[in-house]
Each structure stands twice: as C-alpha cells, then as structure tokens.
Write a protein that holds these residues in place. Sequence first.
Motif, mmCIF file in Angstrom:
data_model
loop_
_atom_site.group_PDB
_atom_site.id
_atom_site.type_symbol
_atom_site.label_atom_id
_atom_site.label_comp_id
_atom_site.label_asym_id
_atom_site.label_seq_id
_atom_site.Cartn_x
_atom_site.Cartn_y
_atom_site.Cartn_z
ATOM 1 N N GLY A 14 -13.417 -0.679 -10.390
ATOM 2 C CA GLY A 14 -13.535 0.471 -9.613
ATOM 3 C C GLY A 14 -14.824 1.130 -9.720
ATOM 4 N N LEU A 15 -15.234 1.442 -11.103
ATOM 5 C CA LEU A 15 -16.526 1.913 -11.398
ATOM 6 C C LEU A 15 -17.857 1.320 -10.555
ATOM 7 C CD1 LEU A 15 -18.340 4.093 -12.773
ATOM 8 C CD2 LEU A 15 -18.478 2.622 -14.709
ATOM 9 N N LYS A 16 -17.782 0.091 -10.713
ATOM 10 C CA LYS A 16 -18.802 -1.025 -10.443
ATOM 11 C C LYS A 16 -18.796 -0.894 -8.807
ATOM 12 C CE LYS A 16 -19.281 -3.994 -14.321
ATOM 13 N NZ LYS A 16 -18.836 -5.411 -14.859
ATOM 14 N N SER A 17 -17.651 -0.892 -7.917
ATOM 15 C CA SER A 17 -17.532 -0.759 -6.753
ATOM 16 C C SER A 17 -18.062 0.675 -5.924
ATOM 17 C CB SER A 17 -16.039 -0.810 -6.215
ATOM 18 O OG SER A 17 -15.922 -0.531 -4.849
ATOM 19 N N ILE A 18 -17.961 1.408 -6.756
ATOM 20 C CA ILE A 18 -18.513 3.016 -6.307
ATOM 21 C C ILE A 18 -19.958 3.004 -6.781
ATOM 22 C CG2 ILE A 18 -18.365 5.308 -6.827
ATOM 23 C CD1 ILE A 18 -15.649 5.164 -7.894
ATOM 24 N N LEU A 19 -20.283 2.285 -7.734
ATOM 25 C CA LEU A 19 -21.736 2.447 -7.921
ATOM 26 C C LEU A 19 -22.458 1.478 -6.776
ATOM 27 C CD1 LEU A 19 -21.873 2.228 -11.789
ATOM 28 C CD2 LEU A 19 -22.423 4.207 -10.409
ATOM 29 N N LYS A 20 -22.033 0.087 -6.464
ATOM 30 C CA LYS A 20 -22.569 -0.483 -5.490
ATOM 31 C C LYS A 20 -22.475 0.177 -4.140
ATOM 32 C CE LYS A 20 -22.120 -5.140 -3.796
ATOM 33 N NZ LYS A 20 -21.465 -6.258 -3.801
ATOM 34 N N LYS A 21 -21.442 0.642 -3.893
ATOM 35 C CA LYS A 21 -21.135 1.414 -2.615
ATOM 36 C C LYS A 21 -22.251 2.495 -2.282
ATOM 37 C CE LYS A 21 -17.905 4.513 0.119
ATOM 38 N NZ LYS A 21 -16.619 5.078 0.169
ATOM 39 N N HIS A 22 -22.707 3.345 -3.387
ATOM 40 C CA HIS A 22 -23.778 4.257 -3.263
ATOM 41 C C HIS A 22 -25.231 3.782 -3.597
ATOM 42 C CE1 HIS A 22 -20.554 7.276 -2.011
ATOM 43 N NE2 HIS A 22 -19.790 6.713 -2.759
ATOM 44 N N GLY A 23 -25.056 2.632 -4.018
ATOM 45 C CA GLY A 23 -26.731 2.166 -4.312
ATOM 46 C C GLY A 23 -27.018 2.857 -5.775
ATOM 47 N N LEU A 24 -26.064 3.176 -6.610
ATOM 48 C CA LEU A 24 -26.412 3.926 -7.790
ATOM 49 C C LEU A 24 -26.182 2.885 -9.042
ATOM 50 C CD1 LEU A 24 -24.679 7.273 -7.280
ATOM 51 C CD2 LEU A 24 -26.979 6.608 -6.603
ATOM 52 N N TYR A 25 -26.584 3.412 -10.084
ATOM 53 C CA TYR A 25 -26.639 2.892 -11.583
ATOM 54 C C TYR A 25 -26.811 4.005 -12.624
ATOM 55 C CZ TYR A 25 -31.531 3.837 -11.156
ATOM 56 O OH TYR A 25 -32.612 4.513 -11.008
ATOM 57 N N ALA A 26 -26.198 3.553 -13.764
ATOM 58 C CA ALA A 26 -26.188 4.477 -14.914
ATOM 59 C C ALA A 26 -27.404 4.720 -15.297
ATOM 60 C CB ALA A 26 -25.520 3.887 -15.922
ATOM 61 N N LYS A 27 -28.154 5.883 -15.333
ATOM 62 C CA LYS A 27 -29.459 6.380 -15.621
ATOM 63 C C LYS A 27 -29.755 6.543 -17.058
ATOM 64 C CE LYS A 27 -30.027 8.827 -11.243
ATOM 65 N NZ LYS A 27 -28.677 8.703 -10.555
ATOM 66 N N LYS A 28 -30.512 5.885 -17.536
ATOM 67 C CA LYS A 28 -30.705 6.073 -19.050
ATOM 68 C C LYS A 28 -31.411 7.507 -19.498
ATOM 69 C CE LYS A 28 -31.433 1.073 -20.323
ATOM 70 N NZ LYS A 28 -32.261 0.329 -21.029
ATOM 71 N N SER A 29 -32.254 7.866 -18.351
ATOM 72 C CA SER A 29 -32.872 9.259 -18.815
ATOM 73 C C SER A 29 -31.689 10.483 -18.998
ATOM 74 C CB SER A 29 -33.687 9.373 -17.796
ATOM 75 O OG SER A 29 -33.278 9.626 -16.297
ATOM 76 N N PHE A 30 -30.557 10.031 -18.194
ATOM 77 C CA PHE A 30 -29.582 11.088 -18.390
ATOM 78 C C PHE A 30 -28.473 10.831 -19.229
ATOM 79 C CE2 PHE A 30 -29.715 12.997 -13.767
ATOM 80 C CZ PHE A 30 -31.028 13.391 -13.819
ATOM 81 N N GLY A 31 -28.534 9.617 -20.196
ATOM 82 C CA GLY A 31 -27.595 9.427 -21.195
ATOM 83 C C GLY A 31 -26.462 9.045 -20.556
ATOM 84 N N GLN A 32 -26.433 8.310 -19.424
ATOM 85 C CA GLN A 32 -25.334 8.045 -18.663
ATOM 86 C C GLN A 32 -24.531 6.809 -19.368
ATOM 87 O OE1 GLN A 32 -26.130 8.039 -14.733
ATOM 88 N NE2 GLN A 32 -26.025 10.567 -14.437
ATOM 89 N N ASN A 33 -23.353 6.920 -19.718
ATOM 90 C CA ASN A 33 -22.271 5.679 -20.140
ATOM 91 C C ASN A 33 -21.136 6.301 -19.709
ATOM 92 O OD1 ASN A 33 -24.463 6.050 -22.663
ATOM 93 N ND2 ASN A 33 -24.158 4.032 -22.247
ATOM 94 N N PHE A 34 -20.487 5.335 -18.658
ATOM 95 C CA PHE A 34 -19.268 6.049 -17.845
ATOM 96 C C PHE A 34 -17.885 5.243 -18.607
ATOM 97 C CE2 PHE A 34 -22.392 5.845 -14.614
ATOM 98 C CZ PHE A 34 -22.412 7.071 -14.146
ATOM 99 N N LEU A 35 -17.092 6.031 -18.863
ATOM 100 C CA LEU A 35 -15.564 5.769 -19.716
ATOM 101 C C LEU A 35 -14.984 4.934 -18.689
ATOM 102 C CD1 LEU A 35 -14.092 5.863 -22.172
ATOM 103 C CD2 LEU A 35 -12.995 8.084 -21.162
ATOM 104 N N VAL A 36 -14.404 3.835 -18.976
ATOM 105 C CA VAL A 36 -13.491 3.056 -18.200
ATOM 106 C C VAL A 36 -12.370 2.598 -18.809
ATOM 107 C CG1 VAL A 36 -15.351 2.396 -16.294
ATOM 108 C CG2 VAL A 36 -15.035 0.950 -18.726
ATOM 109 N N ASP A 37 -11.601 3.456 -19.665
ATOM 110 C CA ASP A 37 -10.598 2.943 -20.380
ATOM 111 C C ASP A 37 -9.468 4.322 -20.126
ATOM 112 O OD1 ASP A 37 -8.496 2.914 -22.466
ATOM 113 O OD2 ASP A 37 -9.705 1.118 -23.226
ATOM 114 N N GLY A 38 -8.332 4.026 -19.450
ATOM 115 C CA GLY A 38 -7.449 5.201 -19.307
ATOM 116 C C GLY A 38 -6.622 5.537 -20.544
ATOM 117 N N ASN A 39 -6.611 4.795 -21.502
ATOM 118 C CA ASN A 39 -5.939 5.115 -22.553
ATOM 119 C C ASN A 39 -6.868 6.246 -23.418
ATOM 120 O OD1 ASN A 39 -3.896 3.206 -22.624
ATOM 121 N ND2 ASN A 39 -5.044 1.642 -23.148
#
Length: 296
Positions: A14-39
């Motif tokens: 789901g995360l990859k789909s959203i990023l692809k749809k909007h042409g985005l990626y995790a920005k290292k300069s912002f320290g972005q690491n997206f959590l993908v675990d519901g637990n």
Amino acid sequence: MASNAEFDPVSPSGLKSILKKHGLYAKKSFGQNFLVDGNILDIIIENAGLEKDDNVIEVGPGLGALTLRILEEIPDGELLSIEKDRELCSILRQELSEFDNFSLVEADILEYKLEEELEDKGFKDLDYKLMANLPYNITSPLIRLFLERETRPEKMVLMVQREVAERIVAEPGGKDYGTLSIAVQYYARAEIQHYISPEVFVPRPRVESAIITLDLTDPHPERADNEDIFFKVVRAMFQQRRKIIRNSLSKAAQVDFPRDKVDEALKRAEIDPKIRGEKLSIQRVIKLSNELTKLL
C-alpha cells in the motif's frame, strides 16, 4: 477510516502504491522511514492509553499510518499533526479531509511557534499527548523542546533510535548516562516499552528503533532550587566526562564556577571531589547544584 479505500499507508504494498501514484520517495534529508507494520502501531497506541476525548499532537505523520489509528481512538478529541514535507502534507489533506477533528500544519517543528496554536485549540499544560515516529537527527532537540516549553504534554510516546532510547533511560555509571539522561529523567518518568527491527520500515534504516514513553505527570521527586544552575552543572559534568567533578565544574566552558565555591559546595553535598560526574545520581546532582546556588 480513510476517505479513499485504496489509501493504505500501513502495508508495504500500500505504501509503495501511494508513493508511486504521487511520484514520491522517502527523502533522506528529512530522515524519512515509513512504518509498515500494524502490530507496531498497536503497541504505540496501547502505550499512549488514548481516551476518546484526548487531545494529541503528532510530529512527522508521514503518510498517515499512525495518524489514522490515532483518529480512530479519539473521535471526541483533537489531533494536530505537524509535518515538514510539503508533498506529504498535500496527500494527508486530501486523504484525511473527512475528519473534522484533524488539523495539519506544514512546518519544521523545531522552528514552529506552537504556543499560539495550542492556545487556540485549548490544549493546556499536562493535558495533551505527544506522539511521533521521529527522524533520528531531531530526537534530542525535540524532546527537550517539549520538556521545557510552557505548555507541556502529559505524556510522550515516541519511536526513536534504540541508542537514543537507551541514553534516555540510562543509570549513573554507564557509558550511556549523560546530559540527555538527566534532563529527561528530571522532568519525566522514562521507560522503553518495545524494541523494533529495521525490517518494519520502508526504506529500512541501518539501526534498531525503540518505543519509549515519557510521563511528565511523574517527574523526579526532588527539584532544584535554581534550574539554570542545575543544568549548568549537568552540562559541565559531561563536557569532558573523563574529568573529575571538581575540575569539570571549575573549568568547563561557559560555566566557570569559582574553584573555592565548587570546593565548598562539594564538601557540603558530601561528594568526593575526585569522582567523575557520570557516577552521580540525579539526587546528588540536585543536592550539589542547590549548595552551589546558596554560595553563588
């Protein structure tokens, strides 16, 4: 529930789909690491102890994985999220528009003047919660910002680098014990609740993380007579942590307590002048700073 059924920021696909749809990626300069675990989200929510009418500030909502869970828990409360990334803000405004108790500010939390916003929303001192998956490079300054501000949260539930979490809860005598340990433990009861593997983030960070809670309604029971002097003592102790306490206090940059006052304060506090500062508990540092306050 998100307004778009296809909006799924929690699962890797789901995360990859959203990023692809909007042409985005995790920005290292912002320290972005997206959590993908519901637990892990469940553990964060459980440790926040949210009530349906709680007010919450979320720092760094990213694509809204935790944001959605918070909104589910506080239908009668208010959620204020603060996000630096303009592109992510645009997505959040679109996907979470159905929530009338959600507001979003595009800003750098370390520079944003938050007090007026808190007053407008009725957030009071020790009467809201702070939740965040923090970029590792802003963890320490952000914690200090909220510990020392006029309107403080009652509780912080933070996902931080494991190394930082262990520094926060460190006891005297260990290599992790330092300025951050004392500063946090003076203001709040700090506990590590759960360790987190890099595998639950996209992209994967190179370090482990931890969920830590800071309860500001349960600060250290002893208080310094003069907190400015107390924190000057703390900073001096760890500027050159291998120095004995007598030399640390009388030779530290921007402190420069008179040597005779340091000697007398150590004597009154019954502290060996040859001990290193890293060996002193918060109680003993408070006692020392109080004796210095009387002498200065």
